[in-house]
Every structure is written in C-alpha cells, then in structure tokens.
Design a protein around this motif. Structure first.
Motif, PDB file in Angstrom:
ATOM      1  N   ILE A   1       0.862  -1.176   0.000  1.00  0.00           N
ATOM      2  CA  ILE A   1       0.000   0.000   0.000  1.00  0.00           C
ATOM      3  C   ILE A   1       0.901   1.229   0.000  1.00  0.00           C
ATOM      4  CG2 ILE A   1      -1.835   1.260   1.188  1.00  0.00           C
ATOM      5  CD1 ILE A   1      -2.640  -1.370   2.522  1.00  0.00           C
ATOM      6  N   ASP A   2       0.687   2.130  -0.969  1.00  0.00           N
ATOM      7  CA  ASP A   2       1.547   3.302  -1.114  1.00  0.00           C
ATOM      8  C   ASP A   2       0.710   4.565  -1.246  1.00  0.00           C
ATOM      9  OD1 ASP A   2       4.426   2.210  -1.492  1.00  0.00           O
ATOM     10  OD2 ASP A   2       3.206   0.966  -2.819  1.00  0.00           O
ATOM     11  N   TYR A   3       1.258   5.652  -0.718  1.00  0.00           N
ATOM     12  CA  TYR A   3       0.621   6.967  -0.813  1.00  0.00           C
ATOM     13  C   TYR A   3       1.681   7.994  -1.192  1.00  0.00           C
ATOM     14  CZ  TYR A   3      -1.098  11.543   0.579  1.00  0.00           C
ATOM     15  OH  TYR A   3      -1.428  12.875   0.581  1.00  0.00           O
ATOM     16  N   SER A   4       1.310   8.950  -2.047  1.00  0.00           N
ATOM     17  CA  SER A   4       2.232  10.040  -2.368  1.00  0.00           C
ATOM     18  C   SER A   4       1.471  11.357  -2.462  1.00  0.00           C
ATOM     19  CB  SER A   4       2.990   9.766  -3.666  1.00  0.00           C
ATOM     20  OG  SER A   4       2.106   9.774  -4.768  1.00  0.00           O
ATOM     21  N   PHE A   5       2.226  12.434  -2.255  1.00  0.00           N
ATOM     22  CA  PHE A   5       1.682  13.791  -2.233  1.00  0.00           C
ATOM     23  C   PHE A   5       2.598  14.674  -3.060  1.00  0.00           C
ATOM     24  CE2 PHE A   5       2.148  18.027  -0.347  1.00  0.00           C
ATOM     25  CZ  PHE A   5       0.857  18.501  -0.357  1.00  0.00           C
ATOM     26  N   ALA A   6       2.021  15.539  -3.893  1.00  0.00           N
ATOM     27  CA  ALA A   6       2.825  16.420  -4.746  1.00  0.00           C
ATOM     28  C   ALA A   6       2.312  17.849  -4.633  1.00  0.00           C
ATOM     29  CB  ALA A   6       2.781  15.951  -6.197  1.00  0.00           C
ATOM     30  N   ARG A   7       3.255  18.780  -4.562  1.00  0.00           N
ATOM     31  CA  ARG A   7       2.910  20.207  -4.495  1.00  0.00           C
ATOM     32  C   ARG A   7       3.821  20.977  -5.438  1.00  0.00           C
ATOM     33  NH1 ARG A   7       2.045  23.064   1.171  1.00  0.00           N
ATOM     34  NH2 ARG A   7      -0.018  22.182   0.736  1.00  0.00           N
ATOM     35  N   PHE A   8       3.243  21.929  -6.160  1.00  0.00           N
ATOM     36  CA  PHE A   8       4.023  22.737  -7.084  1.00  0.00           C
ATOM     37  C   PHE A   8       4.902  23.727  -6.331  1.00  0.00           C
ATOM     38  CE2 PHE A   8       0.839  21.585 -10.349  1.00  0.00           C
ATOM     39  CZ  PHE A   8       1.714  21.228 -11.365  1.00  0.00           C
ATOM     40  N   SER A   9       6.036  24.048  -6.951  1.00  0.00           N
ATOM     41  CA  SER A   9       6.894  25.122  -6.461  1.00  0.00           C
ATOM     42  C   SER A   9       6.921  26.222  -7.511  1.00  0.00           C
ATOM     43  CB  SER A   9       8.311  24.607  -6.218  1.00  0.00           C
ATOM     44  OG  SER A   9       8.913  24.193  -7.436  1.00  0.00           O
ATOM     45  N   GLY A  10       7.158  27.466  -7.093  1.00  0.00           N
ATOM     46  CA  GLY A  10       7.230  28.562  -8.047  1.00  0.00           C
ATOM     47  C   GLY A  10       5.917  29.313  -8.131  1.00  0.00           C
ATOM     48  N   SER A  11       5.990  30.625  -8.117  1.00  0.00           N
ATOM     49  CA  SER A  11       4.788  31.458  -8.068  1.00  0.00           C
ATOM     50  C   SER A  11       3.935  31.355  -9.324  1.00  0.00           C
ATOM     51  CB  SER A  11       5.181  32.918  -7.850  1.00  0.00           C
ATOM     52  OG  SER A  11       6.044  33.358  -8.885  1.00  0.00           O
TER      53      SER A  11
END
Length: 301
Positions: free
Chosen positions: A264-274
C-alpha cells in the motif's frame, strides 16, 4: 520519487516506466492506482497486470485513464435575442436548462513484453493503443516503446525507455492528425545500506525532440532536457519513505507499507514557483497484490 524510476522499476508498474524492468518480477502482480490531481481537477486511474513466463520472460497489460469530467457544455444553451450568434450582455442570456456536461478523456492501453538476457541485463517493449475523446470528438493512435535495464555491478542500475520510437500518430474523427514525437528517458539508481535498511537515490533525464525551448528545464535548439530526482529509504522491506522533485516543478513525498502479498503506497505532490502555485495539491494512493505462493513462482527460480 519525483518520477525517477526508469532504473528502479522492477514490478508491474515497469510496463509504464521501463518495459525492460518487467523481466525482474518472479510472481504475478496486480496493481491499482488513483491519482486526484490539482485538487481533483483531473483524475488519473491505473490498473496493471503482470505475469512471469518460463524462466526469463514476462508479459503485462497496463490501462490508464486521465480525464477531466463534468465540463459544462454551453454550445446549445445560448438564447440569442437578435440572432447574431454572439452573447450580448444586454439582450442575450444562457438557457441553463440546456447546459449539458462532457468529459475530456485520454485512455492508454499498454501491452508489454520483457525478456532477461542475463541476470544483469534485460530488454522490453510496449505496444500501446491511445484513445482520446472530447465531447463527441474522438481519436485513435498506436505507438511503440522500447526499454533496457542493466546492472554493471551490484547495487548499481541503469535504465532507458525510448517512448514513441516510430513517432505516434493520433488520428481524430474530424480528419485532423496529431504526432507524438519520440522521448528518450534514461536513469541511474544506486542502493546504499543504511540503518538496517536501504537508501536508493535515483536520477532520470527526459530527452525530447519537440522544440519545447522555454517549456523545458534546459534546451539546446529543438532538443530539450527535463530532470527527475528522488530517493527511497526502505526499512527491512517492511515500510518505505520517499521524496523527489519532478519535471513539472513538483515536490513529491510518499510512504509505503508492505503486508503479506500486499503493498500500500501513498504520495503527495505540491508545485513550487509562483507561476503555477494556484494549482492545488495532488494525492495518489495505490495498492499492489503479489501472488507470492510457490505454485505461482517463475519457472526455474
């Protein structure tokens, strides 16, 4: 791991990341994944099945759907008072009872074959069928990928995946054709023993020939280069933590746990840069079932 997986892929997901990696499985595997992208603006779903055959071959099927659903269709909803075909704010209006919805969907079906040439070298290939729909318009395409995986020494891995090697044409029902140019994905990974576990740093480069220029990290004329970097810390093959940075400027983190026959795997992604910070976060969850029983073990193991 920021998508830095070309040299790492050794399970059912290799059908997508590097078809040569599928040769490294020893038991049948099934994987399911759901990715709610950008605050559920897009939905990305995946199912994969992989089966080892004889002592050196593997076969796989991967199905992917990327879609934006529930798009309002106002083409037939205009009340045009003066008949000029333009929405004038003083006299015209939308008839909300005539507003419908449609989806923008991309489907991909990958048929994968992989073969071990030796214990430290394998080759693989995909035949992929692409299906796209936007409202009543649709398109079909067929493409081919070729991959290789090589380990010149213990714990050091190299991978390459040449996607759309013949250039993939997508033909629309409107008579318009689109071309998907070849992409070369190359990567390296190395395993390091650390605190009763293993750290695996990995680095990939995507080389494209689409004249992307400033849409890429680095470009030289029509050739562009985009990087992925990531690492995984796997503790006794019980649980793992991961982090990375991908080609679209997203920081990614994740974790996984290994149960008997089930990951079981979970991942989270968030953008960088305005410039793109207004896009919301992405969450992904996946499960993988391994039929890890003696009767399913690859022949010759």
């Amino acid at each position: 791991m920021g998508g830095a997986y070309v040299a790492v892929a050794n399970d059912v997901t290799a059908g997508y990341y590097n078809p040569a990696g599928l040769a490294r499985i020893n038991y049948p595997e099934i994987s399911l994944m759901h990715d709610a992208r950008f605050g559920n603006l897009e939905n990305y779903d995946y199912v994969g099945i992989a089966i080892p055959f004889d002592n050196d071959m593997s076969f796989g099927l991967s199905i992917m759907r990327l879609a934006i659903d529930g798009i309002p269709d106002t083409r037939n909803a205009l009340y045009d008072a003066n008949g000029d075909g333009i929405l004038n704010i003083n006299n015209d209006r939308l008839d909300y009872s005539k507003i419908t919805e449609f989806s923008n969907q991309d489907w991909a079906f990958y048929l994968t074959f992989a073969k071990r040439q030796s214990d430290n070298f394998s080759l693989g290939a995909n035949i992929k069928i692409i299906r796209r729909t936007i409202a009543e318009f649709s398109a079909w395409g067929v493409g081919f990928d070729a991959g290789a995986w090589y380990s010149p020494m213990e714990k050091l891995y190299f991978g390459a995946n040449l996607q759309d090697i013949t250039t993939t044409m997508v033909a629309w029902s409107t008579g318009r054709n689109e071309l998907i140019s070849p992409t070369a994905k190359v990567g390296v990974a190395y395993e390091i023993n650390f605190l009763s576990g293993v750290i695996t740093p990995a680095f990939d480069i995507d080389i494209r020939f689409e004249n992307r220029q400033f849409a890429s990290m680095v470009h030289i004329g029509p050739i562009s280069f985009d990087g992925h970097v990531g690492f995984e810390y796997n503790f006794k093959n019980i649980f793992a933590v991961r982090a990375g940075y991908n080609d679209v400027h997203q920081f990614t983190i994740g974790a996984g746990i290994k149960l008997p026959k089930l990951n079981i795997d979970y991942s989270f992604a968030r953008f960088s840069g305005s410039a793109i910070e207004t896009l919301d976060d992405t969450h992904r969850i996946s499960i993988m079932l391994t039929l890890e029983e003696p009767k399913f073990l690859r022949t010759g193991m």
